[in-house]
Write an enzyme that holds these catalytic residues in place. Structure first.
Site, PDB file in Angstrom:
ATOM      1  N   GLY A   1      -7.063   2.202  -8.151  1.00 49.09           N
ATOM      2  CA  GLY A   1      -7.682   1.286  -9.104  1.00 49.09           C
ATOM      3  C   GLY A   1      -8.469   2.028 -10.171  1.00 49.09           C
ATOM      4  O   GLY A   1      -8.379   1.726 -11.363  1.00 49.09           O
TER       5      GLY A   1
ATOM      6  N   GLU B   1     -15.319  11.530  -8.495  1.00 47.07           N
ATOM      7  CA  GLU B   1     -14.627  11.451  -7.211  1.00 47.07           C
ATOM      8  C   GLU B   1     -15.263  12.459  -6.269  1.00 47.07           C
ATOM      9  O   GLU B   1     -15.347  13.648  -6.590  1.00 47.07           O
ATOM     10  CB  GLU B   1     -13.125  11.739  -7.412  1.00 47.07           C
ATOM     11  CG  GLU B   1     -12.339  11.922  -6.132  1.00 47.07           C
ATOM     12  CD  GLU B   1     -12.416  10.734  -5.175  1.00 47.07           C
ATOM     13  OE1 GLU B   1     -12.155   9.595  -5.604  1.00 47.07           O
ATOM     14  OE2 GLU B   1     -12.748  10.951  -3.986  1.00 47.07           O
TER      15      GLU B   1
ATOM     16  N   CYS C   1      -4.508   5.874  -0.945  1.00 43.24           N
ATOM     17  CA  CYS C   1      -3.057   5.690  -0.935  1.00 43.24           C
ATOM     18  C   CYS C   1      -2.321   7.017  -1.042  1.00 43.24           C
ATOM     19  O   CYS C   1      -1.389   7.292  -0.294  1.00 43.24           O
ATOM     20  CB  CYS C   1      -2.646   4.755  -2.077  1.00 43.24           C
ATOM     21  SG  CYS C   1      -0.871   4.527  -2.156  1.00 43.24           S
TER      22      CYS C   1
ATOM     23  N   LYS D   1       1.814   8.488   4.801  1.00 47.83           N
ATOM     24  CA  LYS D   1       2.286   7.636   5.914  1.00 47.83           C
ATOM     25  C   LYS D   1       3.786   7.356   5.776  1.00 47.83           C
ATOM     26  O   LYS D   1       4.547   7.499   6.735  1.00 47.83           O
ATOM     27  CB  LYS D   1       1.476   6.346   5.925  1.00 47.83           C
ATOM     28  CG  LYS D   1       1.829   5.300   6.973  1.00 47.83           C
ATOM     29  CD  LYS D   1       2.962   4.383   6.607  1.00 47.83           C
ATOM     30  CE  LYS D   1       2.892   3.709   5.282  1.00 47.83           C
ATOM     31  NZ  LYS D   1       1.885   2.689   5.141  1.00 47.83           N
TER      32      LYS D   1
ATOM     33  N   ARG E   1      -6.587  -6.760  21.087  1.00 49.12           N
ATOM     34  CA  ARG E   1      -7.673  -7.569  21.651  1.00 49.12           C
ATOM     35  C   ARG E   1      -7.277  -9.033  21.870  1.00 49.12           C
ATOM     36  O   ARG E   1      -7.873  -9.716  22.687  1.00 49.12           O
ATOM     37  CB  ARG E   1      -8.925  -7.473  20.791  1.00 49.12           C
ATOM     38  CG  ARG E   1      -8.841  -8.128  19.438  1.00 49.12           C
ATOM     39  CD  ARG E   1     -10.192  -8.084  18.759  1.00 49.12           C
ATOM     40  NE  ARG E   1     -10.115  -8.540  17.392  1.00 49.12           N
ATOM     41  CZ  ARG E   1     -11.152  -8.559  16.561  1.00 49.12           C
ATOM     42  NH1 ARG E   1     -12.335  -8.140  16.960  1.00 49.12           N
ATOM     43  NH2 ARG E   1     -11.021  -8.991  15.328  1.00 49.12           N
TER      44      ARG E   1
ATOM     45  N   ARG F   1      -1.841 -10.657  13.042  1.00 52.57           N
ATOM     46  CA  ARG F   1      -2.353 -11.996  12.750  1.00 52.57           C
ATOM     47  C   ARG F   1      -2.117 -12.317  11.279  1.00 52.57           C
ATOM     48  O   ARG F   1      -2.331 -11.485  10.402  1.00 52.57           O
ATOM     49  CB  ARG F   1      -3.852 -12.045  13.063  1.00 52.57           C
ATOM     50  CG  ARG F   1      -4.483 -13.397  12.921  1.00 52.57           C
ATOM     51  CD  ARG F   1      -5.792 -13.463  13.689  1.00 52.57           C
ATOM     52  NE  ARG F   1      -6.676 -12.343  13.401  1.00 52.57           N
ATOM     53  CZ  ARG F   1      -7.571 -12.325  12.420  1.00 52.57           C
ATOM     54  NH1 ARG F   1      -7.674 -13.350  11.606  1.00 52.57           N
ATOM     55  NH2 ARG F   1      -8.369 -11.291  12.253  1.00 52.57           N
TER      56      ARG F   1
ATOM     57  N   GLY G   1      -9.010  -2.035  11.114  1.00 50.94           N
ATOM     58  CA  GLY G   1      -9.397  -2.537   9.809  1.00 50.94           C
ATOM     59  C   GLY G   1     -10.143  -1.486   9.005  1.00 50.94           C
ATOM     60  O   GLY G   1     -10.412  -0.384   9.492  1.00 50.94           O
TER      61      GLY G   1
ATOM     62  N   HIS H   1      28.987  -8.426  -0.332  1.00 53.45           N
ATOM     63  CA  HIS H   1      29.485  -8.138   1.000  1.00 53.45           C
ATOM     64  C   HIS H   1      30.033  -6.727   1.093  1.00 53.45           C
ATOM     65  O   HIS H   1      30.655  -6.266   0.140  1.00 53.45           O
ATOM     66  CB  HIS H   1      30.593  -9.157   1.318  1.00 53.45           C
ATOM     67  CG  HIS H   1      31.098  -9.044   2.710  1.00 53.45           C
ATOM     68  ND1 HIS H   1      30.353  -9.435   3.806  1.00 53.45           N
ATOM     69  CD2 HIS H   1      32.269  -8.578   3.180  1.00 53.45           C
ATOM     70  CE1 HIS H   1      31.067  -9.210   4.904  1.00 53.45           C
ATOM     71  NE2 HIS H   1      32.218  -8.693   4.551  1.00 53.45           N
TER      72      HIS H   1
END
Ligand code: NAP
Length: 446
Positions: free
Chosen positions: A15, A34, A42, A50, A197, A203, A261, A435
């Site tokens: 950002g 910074e 990221c 990642k 948990r 979720r 989180g 296809h």
């Protein structure tokens, strides 16, 4: 009053970098601070490394499947240090590329921690500077549970630097990071257990996708311990770790990863001293244009905890710089944002889940395709993909699309355009299938 800068940006992540470069492009005098490395979560310790680990780990299955396609692979072995070092070298490359972008746009970089010392005022290193506008784009940091022994576990930040892979990993959490690292480590031969948990993964995601991920992951050897919440961690005599749970059970491992989180990085920046009321989790409250109640102070990205996703932070930073420095005035639309979990296999989703749609809409039609991708059939891999379209029964509009299966995020990005454009199920059905592909299922659901 004259200021040292038109715009001072704190945090050179997705950002902050976008916002500073757009502002500089509009002619503003811009500085960015910074405290760690230019690029942010990221690029340095999130999405990019990642995803490279996900790709690297997937070779384990691909090499196995190749045999059924006629390939002879005499021996296969894996070297963690090679993958780790190559990934970290790519992170260095991107870090330099981001710095070059800032330099070429004339943005002054301070590699130091910045704090806000008063209205329009920032201390960076041993300097005090003023700016007409200040942007906080400091991101978020992995949450660590407040339990005894929590420091014996690590966060995703450290996962990219491990000296060696553990024999057994215990991952606590059931969201993005937990499922992504579960897949990576499982493919790389680590015994993986997820401590969840509640009774479900992911979720907020469509339940059928989460259920399918549990089924496939279990088949691959990942173990799930539902209703296991951490209470404490201790180190055993042999050096391994034991996590005691609130249900009285204990889980042993050689490495514990907290994936519970991410907390907005807003503490210690001087915000409370300005009288700015932060949200309970530390998020900076902003309006739809990313401005706070102080006219000179703005915030974008994870530190505002709207949607903790890189492309959102980038757009928020871009829109803000355009608005402040004479570009087109526009607002970020936080609705119908696609998201993906790069698990093995990956999930991708946009819009309402089936249960959300049933709660919000009067009538709902659901279309699913549950199939074994061609590649898996020949490979003898009993792994089925699941695609789901959620349709508003009253308007025929597709309000949600959910997928789990190979390349689901790549396919869903294109489908998200149709959902964002408000296309109806009938319009999607008008498109002829391409296809043979997996994505043809999207236009063949009846
Ligand atoms: P997350 O997706 O929000 O998941 C957190 C998980 O931890 C949930 O399963 C939650 O359970 C559980 N949890 C929370 N507190 C806990 C506690 N005290 N003890 C045990 N479990 C606990 O968070 P994340 O995986 O850490 O990722 C953080 C954010 O980064 C995400 O929200 C996402 O926006 C972003 N991210 C995105 C990507 C991607 O785009 N592919 C990848 C990584 C991260 P409940 O469900 O019961 O609350």
């Amino acid at each position: 009053m004259t200021f040292d800068y038109d715009y001072f940006v704190i945090g050179a992540g997705s950002g902050g970098v976008r916002s500073s470069r757009i502002a500089a492009g509009h002619g503003a005098r811009v500085a960015i601070a910074e405290e760690y490395r230019v690029g942010g979560t990221c690029v340095i310790r999130g999405c990019v490394p990642k995803k490279l680990l996900v790709i690297g780990a997937h070779f384990a299955e691909d090499l196995e499947d190749a045999r059924r396609y006629g390939w002879t692979i005499d021996s296969k072995s894996f070297d963690w240090q090679t993958l780790r070092d190559n990934v970290l070298a790519d992170v260095d490359r991107l870090n330099s590329a981001y710095q070059t972008t800032l330099d070429s746009h004339g943005v002054e970089t301070f590699l130091d921690r910045a704090t806000i010392t008063g209205p329009n005022r920032v201390r960076v290193g041993d300097r005090e500077v003023t700016a007409a506008n200040i942007l906080v784009a400091t991101g978020a940091t992995p949450s660590i549970p407040d339990i005894p022994g929590a420091d014996l576990g690590i966060s995703s930040n450290e996962m990219f630097h491990l000296d060696a892979l553990p024999k057994r990993a215990l991952i606590v959490g059931a969201g993005f990071i937990a499922n992504e690292f579960a897949g990576i480590l499982n493919q790389l031969g680590v015994e993986v257990t997820l401590a969840v948990r509640s009774g479900t993964l992911l979720r907020g995601w469509d339940n059928s996708l989460a259920d399918r991920l549990v089924a496939i992951s279990t088949e691959k050897g990942i173990q799930f311990r539902f209703h296991h919440e951490p209470a404490s961690v201790e180190k055993l005599e042999d050096g391994s770790l034991r996590m005691h749970c609130t249900n009285g059970k204990a889980l042993d491992a050689d490495l514990i990863l907290w994936a519970i989180g991410r907390t907005p990085n807003s503490r210690g920046l001087g915000l409370e001293e300005l009288g700015l009321a932060l949200k309970p989790n530390g998020a900076i409250p902003v309006d739809a244009d990313s401005s706070t109640t102080l006219p000179w102070l703005h915030a974008v990205g994870d530190v505002t905890d709207r949607l903790q996703l890189t492309p959102i932070a980038i757009r928020e930073g871009h829109a803000l710089a355009d608005r402040l420095f004479g570009g087109p005035v526009w607002r970020v639309d936080h609705d119908l944002v696609p998201a993906a979990v790069f698990s093995h296999p990956p999930l991708a989703s946009v819009g309402l889940s089936e249960s959300e749609a049933r709660t919000r809409l009067g009538s709902v039609r659901v279309f699913t395709s549950d199939f074994r991708p061609m590649k898996n059939v020949l490979a003898g891999r009993n792994e089925r993909a699941l695609y789901k379209l959620v349709v508003d029964g009253a308007t025929d509009q597709v309000v949600g699309a959910h997928m789990i299966g190979p390349d689901a995020p790549e396919i869903l990005q294109a489908l998200a355009i149709a959902v964002k454009a408000g296309l109806t199920k009938a319009q999607i059905d008008q498109t002829v299938a391409l296809h043979p592909t997996m994505s043809e299922e999207l236009v063949l659901m009846r």
